[in-house]
Design an enzyme around this catalytic site. Sequence first.
Site, PDB file in Angstrom:
ATOM      1  N   LYS A  68       0.829  -1.213   0.000  1.00 14.35           N
ATOM      2  CA  LYS A  68       0.000   0.000   0.000  1.00 14.35           C
ATOM      3  C   LYS A  68       0.860   1.258   0.000  1.00 14.35           C
ATOM      4  O   LYS A  68       0.657   2.162  -0.814  1.00 14.35           O
ATOM      5  CB  LYS A  68      -0.940   0.001   1.225  1.00 14.35           C
ATOM      6  CG  LYS A  68      -1.919  -1.147   1.223  1.00 14.35           C
ATOM      7  CD  LYS A  68      -2.822  -1.140   2.446  1.00 14.35           C
ATOM      8  CE  LYS A  68      -2.092  -1.380   3.745  1.00 14.35           C
ATOM      9  NZ  LYS A  68      -1.462  -2.715   3.844  1.00 14.35           N
ATOM     10  N   THR A  69       1.819   1.303   0.913  1.00 13.34           N
ATOM     11  CA  THR A  69       2.699   2.475   0.980  1.00 13.34           C
ATOM     12  C   THR A  69       3.483   2.606  -0.330  1.00 13.34           C
ATOM     13  O   THR A  69       3.628   3.702  -0.878  1.00 13.34           O
ATOM     14  CB  THR A  69       3.655   2.359   2.184  1.00 13.34           C
ATOM     15  OG1 THR A  69       2.865   2.252   3.360  1.00 13.34           O
ATOM     16  CG2 THR A  69       4.563   3.565   2.298  1.00 13.34           C
ATOM     17  N   ASP A 113      -1.512   7.137   6.187  1.00 15.04           N
ATOM     18  CA  ASP A 113      -1.427   5.718   6.488  1.00 15.04           C
ATOM     19  C   ASP A 113      -2.326   5.425   7.688  1.00 15.04           C
ATOM     20  O   ASP A 113      -2.605   6.336   8.481  1.00 15.04           O
ATOM     21  CB  ASP A 113       0.037   5.396   6.829  1.00 15.04           C
ATOM     22  CG  ASP A 113       0.396   3.970   6.447  1.00 15.04           C
ATOM     23  OD1 ASP A 113      -0.495   3.212   6.042  1.00 15.04           O
ATOM     24  OD2 ASP A 113       1.591   3.623   6.555  1.00 15.04           O
ATOM     25  N   THR A 162      -5.559  -1.308   6.781  1.00 13.37           N
ATOM     26  CA  THR A 162      -5.639  -2.764   6.807  1.00 13.37           C
ATOM     27  C   THR A 162      -7.060  -3.176   7.199  1.00 13.37           C
ATOM     28  O   THR A 162      -7.396  -4.343   7.169  1.00 13.37           O
ATOM     29  CB  THR A 162      -4.670  -3.346   7.858  1.00 13.37           C
ATOM     30  OG1 THR A 162      -4.785  -2.562   9.043  1.00 13.37           O
ATOM     31  CG2 THR A 162      -3.234  -3.294   7.372  1.00 13.37           C
ATOM     32  N   ARG A 221       6.746  -8.088   1.769  1.00 11.58           N
ATOM     33  CA  ARG A 221       7.605  -7.671   2.881  1.00 11.58           C
ATOM     34  C   ARG A 221       8.222  -8.887   3.562  1.00 11.58           C
ATOM     35  O   ARG A 221       9.405  -8.879   3.914  1.00 11.58           O
ATOM     36  CB  ARG A 221       6.851  -6.821   3.903  1.00 11.58           C
ATOM     37  CG  ARG A 221       7.775  -6.436   5.069  1.00 11.58           C
ATOM     38  CD  ARG A 221       7.108  -5.645   6.169  1.00 11.58           C
ATOM     39  NE  ARG A 221       6.719  -4.328   5.718  1.00 11.58           N
ATOM     40  CZ  ARG A 221       5.509  -3.822   5.889  1.00 11.58           C
ATOM     41  NH1 ARG A 221       4.576  -4.522   6.492  1.00 11.58           N
ATOM     42  NH2 ARG A 221       5.231  -2.616   5.462  1.00 11.58           N
TER      43      ARG A 221
HETATM   44  N1  LIG Z   1       4.140  -5.145  -5.923  1.00 13.81           N
HETATM   45  C1  LIG Z   1       5.362  -5.063  -5.384  1.00 13.81           C
HETATM   46  N2  LIG Z   1       6.464  -5.171  -6.165  1.00 13.81           N
HETATM   47  C2  LIG Z   1       7.682  -5.124  -5.606  1.00 13.81           C
HETATM   48  N3  LIG Z   1       7.922  -4.965  -4.290  1.00 13.81           N
HETATM   49  C3  LIG Z   1       6.868  -4.847  -3.478  1.00 13.81           C
HETATM   50  C4  LIG Z   1       5.543  -4.878  -3.978  1.00 13.81           C
HETATM   51  N4  LIG Z   1       4.690  -4.710  -2.955  1.00 13.81           N
HETATM   52  C5  LIG Z   1       5.437  -4.599  -1.850  1.00 13.81           C
HETATM   53  N5  LIG Z   1       6.753  -4.688  -2.154  1.00 13.81           N
HETATM   54  C6  LIG Z   1       7.874  -4.693  -1.210  1.00 13.81           C
HETATM   55  O1  LIG Z   1       7.367  -4.949   0.088  1.00 13.81           O
HETATM   56  C7  LIG Z   1       7.689  -3.899   0.976  1.00 13.81           C
HETATM   57  C8  LIG Z   1       6.506  -3.634   1.856  1.00 13.81           C
HETATM   58  O2  LIG Z   1       5.499  -2.985   1.136  1.00 13.81           O
HETATM   59  P1  LIG Z   1       4.679  -1.726   1.723  1.00 13.81           P
HETATM   60  O3  LIG Z   1       5.464  -1.054   2.789  1.00 13.81           O
HETATM   61  O4  LIG Z   1       4.261  -0.905   0.575  1.00 13.81           O
HETATM   62  O5  LIG Z   1       3.443  -2.496   2.362  1.00 13.81           O
HETATM   63  P2  LIG Z   1       2.152  -1.894   3.073  1.00 13.81           P
HETATM   64  O6  LIG Z   1       0.978  -2.519   2.401  1.00 13.81           O
HETATM   65  O7  LIG Z   1       2.228  -0.426   3.121  1.00 13.81           O
HETATM   66  O8  LIG Z   1       2.268  -2.506   4.546  1.00 13.81           O
HETATM   67  P3  LIG Z   1       1.682  -1.891   5.959  1.00 13.81           P
HETATM   68  O9  LIG Z   1       0.211  -2.202   5.984  1.00 13.81           O
HETATM   69  O10 LIG Z   1       2.426  -2.683   6.990  1.00 13.81           O
HETATM   70  O11 LIG Z   1       2.006  -0.449   5.973  1.00 13.81           O
HETATM   71  C9  LIG Z   1       8.096  -2.733   0.060  1.00 13.81           C
HETATM   72  O12 LIG Z   1       9.107  -1.990   0.562  1.00 13.81           O
HETATM   73  C10 LIG Z   1       8.590  -3.392  -1.191  1.00 13.81           C
HETATM   74  O13 LIG Z   1       9.956  -3.669  -1.080  1.00 13.81           O
HETATM   75 MG   LIG Z   2       2.511   0.856   4.706  1.00 11.31          MG
END
Ligand SMILES: Nc1ncnc2c1ncn2[C@@H]1O[C@H](COP(=O)(O)OP(=O)(O)OP(=O)(O)O)[C@@H](O)[C@H]1O
Ligand SMILES: [Mg+2]
Length: 340
Positions: A68-69, A113, A162, A221
């Site tokens: 998401k981030t 977030d 989430t 992640r």
């Molecule tokens: N589609 C993708 N392609 C490549 N790498 C990805 C992808 N999605 C996530 N990642 C990797 O996974 C890591 C975690 O993703 P991210 O921080 O965006 O998750 P999030 O959904 O924001 O999690 P949270 O809910 O814990 O904040 C990123 O830093 C990246 O390295």
């Molecule tokens: Mg995030």
Amino acid sequence: METDVRLSAPEPQEVDRGLDVALRPKTLGDFIGQSKIKENLRIFLEAAKGREEACEHVLLYGPPGLGKTSLAHVIANEMGAQIKVTSGPALERVGDLAAILTNLEEGDILFVDEIHRMNRSIEEVLYPAMEDFALDIVIGKGPMARTLRLDLKRFTLIGATTRLSLLSAPLRDRFGVTYHLDFYGVDDMRDILKRSSQLLQIDMSTEALEVIAHRARRTPRIGNRLLKRVRDYAQVIANGNLHADTVHQALSSLEIDTRGLDEADRRTLKSLIEKFEGGPVGLNTLAAATAEEMETLEEVIEPFLLQEGLLLRTPRGRVATDAAYLHLGLKPPERQATIL
Ligand SMILES: Nc1ncnc2c1ncn2[C@@H]1O[C@H](COP(=O)(O)OP(=O)(O)OP(=O)(O)O)[C@@H](O)[C@H]1O
Ligand SMILES: [Mg+2]
């Protein structure tokens, strides 16, 4: 040169955050998988760019670690926009949000977030900001109080959560588009790990990456974190050998099983089966029995078990499926032809 004055080892979460930032995809092309979302986003962003407008507000939801981030940053990059980052719990007073909003420039992106953890009084300030790009400020107190309307620049709000169900309906309705990020397939996981291994300069065969791809809870992640842990293991225990069998050993030593379940996942299923005869049991009761926080159970553990078909949600509570029994090496119960 910068010197690191840290006296103790960094917290694991901090390490992961550093890893997240280092490996974060920058463009839609770097963002692997989630093809429907990407297709849709490409059109949505092109259209906004064509009209030279800020794009509509975007809501991203899905379990932790699915991107998401990352996607919020990708959107900002693709739009050539500045991104300001905050989070629901960080916005304590109305003034905090007002200060952020009035400092936004035309086309800026505001990423909030954990938007479900925003306080209600702050949420109400956000409504006119999102809808009319205006901020209503109350000046003075009591009978002398009056409201002043401030115009804001046209910005784009990107919210991430989430827990979609915890978002109030009026807030949800103010987003132009909502994207649900789902767990990744093994092929996408392998491609993500390939990209990460190149960025981290870890020389690992496709076969070895595939092993991690199968055992990483289909979550980027977690895959990235395992990649680093496996490298450490190989370096210390296996003379730097990064073949598939070393990877298997490393993951087993981290208590990750062949299906990618970790210790907490297995504990949850075991409790459900051993203490509640496989359910149905309410989430509260299950959380108490596993000494797990309700939130963790609902946001982190349960979505993956549901997705893997190891757990079912029924109107009477959570139920372990036959696949869960078999995975734990147990015999599924004889059932009458009922819910399962
Ligand atoms: N589609 C993708 N392609 C490549 N790498 C990805 C992808 N999605 C996530 N990642 C990797 O996974 C890591 C975690 O993703 P991210 O921080 O965006 O998750 P999030 O959904 O924001 O999690 P949270 O809910 O814990 O904040 C990123 O830093 C990246 O390295
Ligand atoms: Mg995030």
